[in-house]
Motif scaffolding. Sequence first.
Motif, PDB file in Angstrom:
ATOM      1  N   ILE A  82       4.569  -3.635   2.612  1.00 17.87           N
ATOM      2  CA  ILE A  82       3.409  -4.513   2.484  1.00 17.87           C
ATOM      3  C   ILE A  82       2.497  -4.321   3.694  1.00 17.87           C
ATOM      4  CG2 ILE A  82       2.642  -6.923   2.398  1.00 17.87           C
ATOM      5  CD1 ILE A  82       5.280  -7.492   0.817  1.00 17.87           C
ATOM      6  N   SER A  83       3.085  -4.248   4.872  1.00 15.07           N
ATOM      7  CA  SER A  83       2.291  -4.020   6.080  1.00 15.07           C
ATOM      8  C   SER A  83       1.585  -2.669   6.049  1.00 15.07           C
ATOM      9  CB  SER A  83       3.178  -4.095   7.324  1.00 15.07           C
ATOM     10  OG  SER A  83       3.671  -5.393   7.483  1.00 15.07           O
ATOM     11  N   ARG A  84       2.236  -1.664   5.491  1.00 18.99           N
ATOM     12  CA  ARG A  84       1.636  -0.328   5.443  1.00 18.99           C
ATOM     13  C   ARG A  84       0.447  -0.286   4.477  1.00 18.99           C
ATOM     14  NH1 ARG A  84       5.713   3.835   3.778  1.00 18.99           N
ATOM     15  NH2 ARG A  84       6.368   3.533   5.929  1.00 18.99           N
ATOM     16  N   TYR A  85       0.581  -0.903   3.329  1.00 24.53           N
ATOM     17  CA  TYR A  85      -0.435  -0.740   2.290  1.00 24.53           C
ATOM     18  C   TYR A  85      -1.487  -1.848   2.234  1.00 24.53           C
ATOM     19  CZ  TYR A  85       2.209   3.281   0.929  1.00 24.53           C
ATOM     20  OH  TYR A  85       2.824   4.500   0.950  1.00 24.53           O
ATOM     21  N   MET A  86      -1.165  -3.029   2.720  1.00 26.16           N
ATOM     22  CA  MET A  86      -2.181  -4.087   2.835  1.00 26.16           C
ATOM     23  C   MET A  86      -2.817  -3.920   4.209  1.00 26.16           C
ATOM     24  SD  MET A  86      -2.660  -6.065   0.220  1.00 26.16           S
ATOM     25  CE  MET A  86      -3.363  -7.570   0.828  1.00 26.16           C
TER      26      MET A  86
END
Length: 141
Positions: A82-86
């Motif tokens: 989630i941190s990588r893609y958001m």
Amino acid sequence: MSKYEGLVGPKNDLRIEFSPDDFEVLDTVLKEVPELRLCAGILRAVRAAQIKYPIRSIDQLIELLPARQLFVEGHWFRPVLISRYMREEYLPIRSEEELVTCCYLALIRCREDTRWAAHAPPYAKELLSELPRVSTNKGRV
């Protein structure tokens, strides 16, 4: 008002509106586009948690996960992913519409990264090193 059921608006700018009776139609379509179904689930979770806008941190969304990792509709949900893609540049998220847009973009980026990685040519490292570097602008474009 259009003479066709569900079509509303001026003649040169019609749009389709749905009613609660159309749930089965919408559900059938969303089964074919899992990313949109996931966006609807994320929006539902944000509403249930009564998160206020603007959303200023991706951590606010990560905290909504019912488990440390989930596999839903063909996508893995883990805090690191989630941190990588958001992306931080999506923040702040000012409305439900922006939330859906940002989630959709993140899910498509993830899907495309996974697709590329699964089919990457043996010379992928060399190919990537030949491409010009793209700056990582932290602000919105």
